[in-house]
Design a protein around this motif. Structure first.
Motif, mmCIF file in Angstrom:
data_model
loop_
_atom_site.group_PDB
_atom_site.id
_atom_site.type_symbol
_atom_site.label_atom_id
_atom_site.label_comp_id
_atom_site.label_asym_id
_atom_site.label_seq_id
_atom_site.Cartn_x
_atom_site.Cartn_y
_atom_site.Cartn_z
ATOM 1 N N LEU A 1 32.507 -5.719 41.463
ATOM 2 C CA LEU A 1 31.783 -4.459 41.321
ATOM 3 C C LEU A 1 31.438 -3.938 42.708
ATOM 4 O O LEU A 1 30.635 -4.546 43.417
ATOM 5 N N GLU A 2 32.046 -2.815 43.088
ATOM 6 C CA GLU A 2 31.743 -2.171 44.364
ATOM 7 C C GLU A 2 30.829 -0.978 44.104
ATOM 8 O O GLU A 2 31.177 -0.085 43.322
ATOM 9 N N VAL A 3 29.686 -0.966 44.767
ATOM 10 C CA VAL A 3 28.723 0.118 44.636
ATOM 11 C C VAL A 3 28.698 0.857 45.965
ATOM 12 O O VAL A 3 28.254 0.316 46.982
ATOM 13 N N ALA A 4 29.188 2.090 45.974
ATOM 14 C CA ALA A 4 29.289 2.847 47.222
ATOM 15 C C ALA A 4 27.921 3.176 47.804
ATOM 16 O O ALA A 4 27.751 3.233 49.018
ATOM 17 N N GLY A 5 26.939 3.384 46.941
ATOM 18 C CA GLY A 5 25.586 3.718 47.381
ATOM 19 C C GLY A 5 24.628 2.563 47.185
ATOM 20 O O GLY A 5 24.901 1.434 47.583
ATOM 21 N N TYR B 1 31.618 -11.023 42.355
ATOM 22 C CA TYR B 1 31.635 -10.337 43.647
ATOM 23 C C TYR B 1 31.001 -8.964 43.487
ATOM 24 O O TYR B 1 31.474 -8.138 42.703
ATOM 25 N N VAL B 2 29.927 -8.723 44.242
ATOM 26 C CA VAL B 2 29.222 -7.445 44.194
ATOM 27 C C VAL B 2 29.000 -6.963 45.620
ATOM 28 O O VAL B 2 28.530 -7.719 46.476
ATOM 29 N N THR B 3 29.331 -5.697 45.881
ATOM 30 C CA THR B 3 29.038 -5.102 47.182
ATOM 31 C C THR B 3 28.232 -3.830 46.971
ATOM 32 O O THR B 3 28.370 -3.154 45.948
ATOM 33 N N ALA B 4 27.391 -3.495 47.951
ATOM 34 C CA ALA B 4 26.584 -2.282 47.874
ATOM 35 C C ALA B 4 26.233 -1.827 49.277
ATOM 36 O O ALA B 4 26.258 -2.615 50.230
#
Length: 261
Positions: free
Chosen positions: A90-94, A107-110
């Motif tokens: 899950l990629e969170v741009a904001g 895997y999570v990015t923010a």
């Protein structure tokens, strides 16, 4: 004819470039109001993401379990209390924002995290900016923060790495690393490893081990050990001289064990 066509194409390009793109601005997706969209399904308090991609902010109801499957990308996530689970990406741009947020995902990015309470239990969570919360708890997995963590931090397992930590830190069995700006707060360590990678940056506040201060406390220091990357040995020192050196620092040095080894 060819020159006229080229001129017409150039004019069209210039006109398109001059038109504002406000119509492309990100909006909001409320999954409770729109429960079935290509890439996600919301039912019974669970939001299943399976290849969902949007630039919009995803708003979830209180208590939502976000189950991540495959690769997903969203603009931001908002909600009160929710958890992020699953084995996907899950990629969170904001920003990830809300009240109580639990991450137990592959895997999570923010870009940033702004919550009341953040709990990381499993997987890899990467935040390029800052994490701002009342409390941050890491019981497993890996939390990597490019900016500062401003919160009361409790680590019982896993790995927390940040540029700096502003707040008190309690480490009961994990790894806490402040790689650039150090730790500004009291540090209590009953297990695990807590350190600052830059030798010129000190940990401010009070460092304790099992409730006892470490500074100028030979009794506590006598229970601690350090294994460096390269084993240190005084030049020309004998084994007997090194035994005396370490015995002077460790009152419970075991001479019988030394002889057997």
């Amino acid at each position: 004819m060819k020159k006229r066509l080229v001129s017409l194409l150039l004019a069209i390009v210039m006109i398109v470039a001059a038109v504002p793109v406000t119509a492309m601005a990100a909006g909001t997706v409320n999954v409770a109001e729109d429960p079935a969209v290509s890439g996600y399904e919301y039912a019974g308090g669970t939001l299943l993401l399976y290849g969902y991609s949007t630039e919009d902010t995803v708003v979830v109801p209180d208590g939502t379990v976000i189950e991540v499957v495959g690769y997903n990308k969203v603009g931001a996530i908002e909600g009160d209390t929710y958890s992020i689970t699953g084995s996907g990406v899950l990629e969170v741009a904001g920003a990830i924002s809300g009240g109580e947020v639990t991450v137990d995902c592959g895997y999570v990015t923010a870009d940033s995290v702004l919550v009341d309470e953040l709990t990381v239990k499993h997987g890899y969570t990467s935040v390029s900016g800052a994490v701002t919360a009342d409390e941050v708890t890491v019981s497993g997995g890996y939390l990597s923060v490019g900016g500062a963590v401003t919160a009361e931090v409790a680590v019982s397992g896993g790995y927390l790495e940040a540029a700096g930590i502003v707040g008190d830190v309690t480490n009961a069995g994990g790894v806490v690393k402040a790689s650039a700006d150090g730790i500004d707060g009291d540090v209590t360590a009953s297990g695990g490893v807590t350190y600052v990678s830059n030798s010129d940056v000190a940990i401010s506040g009070t460092v304790t081990m099992e409730g006892l201060p470490i500074y100028e406390n030979p009794e506590v220091k006598g229970t601690m050990g350090y294994i460096p990357d390269d084993i240190f040995y005084f030049p020309s020192a004998t084994m007997e001289e090194m035994r005396k050196f370490y015995k002077g620092m460790y009152p419970r040095f075991d001479d019988d064990l030394y002889e057997r080894l």
